[in-house]
Every structure is written in C-alpha cells, then in structure tokens.
Design a protein around this motif. Structure first.
Motif, mmCIF file in Angstrom:
data_model
loop_
_atom_site.group_PDB
_atom_site.id
_atom_site.type_symbol
_atom_site.label_atom_id
_atom_site.label_comp_id
_atom_site.label_asym_id
_atom_site.label_seq_id
_atom_site.Cartn_x
_atom_site.Cartn_y
_atom_site.Cartn_z
ATOM 1 N N ALA A 77 6.378 6.096 -3.852
ATOM 2 C CA ALA A 77 7.713 6.775 -3.842
ATOM 3 C C ALA A 77 7.897 6.773 -5.429
ATOM 4 C CB ALA A 77 8.671 6.257 -3.015
ATOM 5 N N TYR A 78 8.372 8.045 -5.863
ATOM 6 C CA TYR A 78 9.056 8.378 -7.118
ATOM 7 C C TYR A 78 8.005 8.313 -8.193
ATOM 8 C CZ TYR A 78 12.999 6.372 -4.572
ATOM 9 O OH TYR A 78 13.953 5.963 -3.585
ATOM 10 N N PHE A 132 3.571 9.234 1.493
ATOM 11 C CA PHE A 132 4.712 8.922 0.504
ATOM 12 C C PHE A 132 5.064 7.441 0.937
ATOM 13 C CE2 PHE A 132 4.564 13.452 -0.317
ATOM 14 C CZ PHE A 132 4.426 13.429 -1.926
ATOM 15 N N TYR A 186 11.290 6.529 3.190
ATOM 16 C CA TYR A 186 9.745 6.102 3.298
ATOM 17 C C TYR A 186 9.542 5.200 4.026
ATOM 18 C CZ TYR A 186 10.720 8.719 -1.310
ATOM 19 O OH TYR A 186 11.157 9.714 -2.026
ATOM 20 N N GLU A 231 8.023 15.390 -4.827
ATOM 21 C CA GLU A 231 8.825 15.207 -3.476
ATOM 22 C C GLU A 231 10.106 16.047 -3.711
ATOM 23 O OE1 GLU A 231 9.866 10.750 -3.668
ATOM 24 O OE2 GLU A 231 7.700 10.570 -4.676
ATOM 25 N N PRO A 287 6.819 3.482 0.340
ATOM 26 C CA PRO A 287 7.795 2.723 -0.379
ATOM 27 C C PRO A 287 7.025 2.203 -1.513
ATOM 28 C CG PRO A 287 7.753 2.293 2.057
ATOM 29 C CD PRO A 287 6.613 2.951 1.735
ATOM 30 N N HIS A 288 8.013 1.746 -2.479
ATOM 31 C CA HIS A 288 7.276 1.102 -3.589
ATOM 32 C C HIS A 288 6.876 -0.265 -3.427
ATOM 33 C CE1 HIS A 288 7.708 -0.259 -7.754
ATOM 34 N NE2 HIS A 288 7.853 0.844 -8.233
ATOM 35 N N SER A 300 14.678 10.451 0.162
ATOM 36 C CA SER A 300 14.646 9.001 0.351
ATOM 37 C C SER A 300 14.121 8.973 1.882
ATOM 38 C CB SER A 300 16.175 8.426 0.603
ATOM 39 O OG SER A 300 16.692 9.044 1.757
ATOM 40 N N LYS A 343 7.879 12.505 -8.789
ATOM 41 C CA LYS A 343 8.961 13.108 -8.447
ATOM 42 C C LYS A 343 9.222 14.704 -8.246
ATOM 43 C CE LYS A 343 11.267 9.269 -10.813
ATOM 44 N NZ LYS A 343 12.512 8.858 -11.745
#
Length: 333
Positions: free
Chosen positions: A220-221, A182, A236, A227, A184-185, A234, A224
């Motif tokens: 990430a997200y 996973f 990532y 996760e 990060p954005h 949180s 959801k």
C-alpha cells in the motif's frame, strides 16, 4: 436489479463499459504467430525450466519421394494445430519441430514417425515428455491440452510490482490479464502477516491454472499513482485486475480470501464483473524488492557533538527501541 447489485458491490462513478464483457475475448489473430518454431539451437532455452504446458509437434517436410508417406498427414493436421494454438494463446504453448531438418531433436525424443505429438508438463523437466494419444482436430487438441493442464497445473508466479520494467515485461507485453493484490504496509502486518496474504493469492492463482492471468502484489502506498487511478484510497488488502490490451480494469469487492479471489477470477472470465475504462497506465515508482524481513525504520539526527539514530524494528517481540548514540549502542525497552 442490476443497479442494486452494483451498489452492493460498491461500484462507484468510474466510467464503465456499457455492458459487462469478458476480459478474455480476443480479436482474430494470425494463427501462424501462435505456433513457436523449435530448433536444435533454441529448444532447451524455450522449454527447460518453463512454467508452461508445451504441446510440441514433430513433423517432416523432406518428402519428395515415395518413401515418405507422412507428408499428407502432416499437411492435413497443420491447420488444426494452428487453430488450437490460437484458441489457447496465453494458456498453453504450441510448438513444432521439423524433425527431418532438426535431426538431433528427433533422435533425442525417439521420433520414429510423423507427425508425432509430445506433451511437456509445466516445471521444465524435458527429459520425460508425455505422448499425446487423442484425436487430431482443433477441438481435440484444445480439450486435450486443457485436460493436461488440469492434471499438471503450473505453479503460478507471484511477482512484486517493483517498477515500470516489471509492469511492462511481465504484464503489458504478456497480453493477458494482470491481477494485482495491494497489501497493507509491512509495519501493519509484519513479515508473517504478509506471507499469509501472499499465500492466499498463490492459492487462488493455483486454483485457476487454465486462465491467462499474471499475478502481482504491491505494498500500500508504494504505487500511489496506480492506486489513485483505481480509486482505491484505503481498505487493504484489495485486488484489481487489468487488461492492458483492452485498457479496462475491475476491482474486487469482498473479503480477501482464496475463494473470493478465485470467484473474482472466474467472474471476470465469464463477463460477470463490471469493467472500467482507462486511457493509459501511469508511470510506476521504482521500489526496492522486499527481502522477506520485518519492517525497519531508522530516523537519524546530527547534532554538534553526536550523531543519533533511532532504529525501530518490528522483528523484536517487545517492539524495543534501539538507540545508537555516537557509536555506542543502548537499548531502551
């Protein structure tokens, strides 16, 4: 001591197995199902372009007369071949060709005696197979195949987890272990940062070609529900391993480096990681595949006289804000 190690690894309150287990343990299966029967019609579709190591046995069955001395050798080796295929399921492909029936395949690969064993390394170049020269027992087939795999490692495929179809066909149906990174954005890392993270995962995967892992990544997200099931919250990037057949998972603790991910993979195989149980995987969201570009976000507003769009793009060196006002473009820096 065990509880101290668990606390340092950040083990939470998830329901876990009573003791660590290897994700690689398998029930006894019908060995017949582990050997693929190849014919003139399906040979190329299986092997051409394949990213697997293939061990292929060419044998003969039409031996009703005294001019066919190979029959005894073929029969004696059959069980050892099936047993090796069972042991290496998910790591190496074992197949067989009855060359007295599929004559064109025998001619294509120059088969002059039976049984003849050929090794097709990963990469799908089927024009130049290797000759297997080792002993002909289950143990020898197993160790020999793993040695070929070390010499000719398959390049592991890293797939984006874009939805239910990918999870089912590329993870659940494979009956192996699925490793999901996973990340990060994209707005936080930009394209270059994401490529670095994916390179880290690829390096770890290619350091462990002998293990039956399938590799995925998700932003990430984006997923959801998945996760939430893993209690990620949180922090990532992070890595999770899933065994769909056992309905268990494990979460990696530590820095996101190729060596840390490699250690996580090896610990899973040897039963050193704590596994947690789950009842079923949640339904995944369908996500548009990443096209390799930087993050873009557009906010549009419609007023009486004008339609205004604000487009933020992270590919601009100065993070400029571009405004499209009624068909006329302005740039505000």
């Amino acid at each position: 001591m065990r509880s101290l190690v668990d606390r340092r690894r950040g083990v939470g309150s998830q329901k876990s197995s009573s003791e660590p287990q290897s994700m690689n343990s398998q029930k006894q299966e019908n060995a017949e199902e582990n050997v693929i029967v190849l014919t003139d019609a399906n040979f190329d579709s299986y092997l051409k372009g394949s990213n697997d190591l293939w061990m292929v046995k060419f044998f003969g069955t039409l031996c009703s007369n005294q001019l066919a001395p190979w029959c005894g050798h073929c029969k004696n080796m059959a069980q050892a071949w099936k047993e090796a295929a069972r042991r290496l399921k998910g790591k190496v492909k074992f197949a067989e060709v009855d060359a007295t029936v599929q004559k064109s395949l025998g001619q294509r690969f120059g088969i002059n005696g039976y049984p003849t064993l050929k090794v097709f390394p990963p990469g799908g170049d089927i024009g130049s197979p290797l000759d297997y020269q080792g002993e002909r027992s289950a143990d020898a087939f197993e160790s020999g195949a793993l040695e070929y795999l070390r010499k000719y490692p398959a390049k592991k495929e890293i797939l984006q987890l874009t939805g239910e179809e990918v999870m089912q066909s590329k993870c659940v149906d494979k009956k192996g272990i699925c490793l999901i990174s996973f990340l990060p954005h994209l707005a936080d890392t930009k394209a270059s940062g994401r490529r670095d993270y994916l390179k880290t995962l690829e390096d770890a995967a290619n350091k462990n070609p002998q293990y039956p892992f399938y590799y995925f990544w998700a932003q990430a997200y984006d997923q959801k529900t998945l996760e939430k099931m893993f209690n990620l919250g949180s922090g990532y990037p992070t890595v999770v391993a899933i065994s769909p057949s056992k309905q268990k998972y494990a979460v990696m603790r530590g820095a996101y480096t190729a060596e840390t991910v490699s250690s996580f993979i090896r610990d899973l195989m040897h039963g050193y990681e704590r596994l947690y149980e789950y009842k079923e995987l949640p339904k995944l969201e369908n996500i548009k595949p990443w096209d390799g570009s930087d993050y873009k976000d557009e906010l549009c507003f419609t007023f009486t006289c004008s339609h205004i769009c604000l487009l933020y793009t992270s590919d601009a060196a100065d993070d400029s804000l571009r405004v499209d006002l009624g068909g006329r473009r302005f740039i505000k820096k």
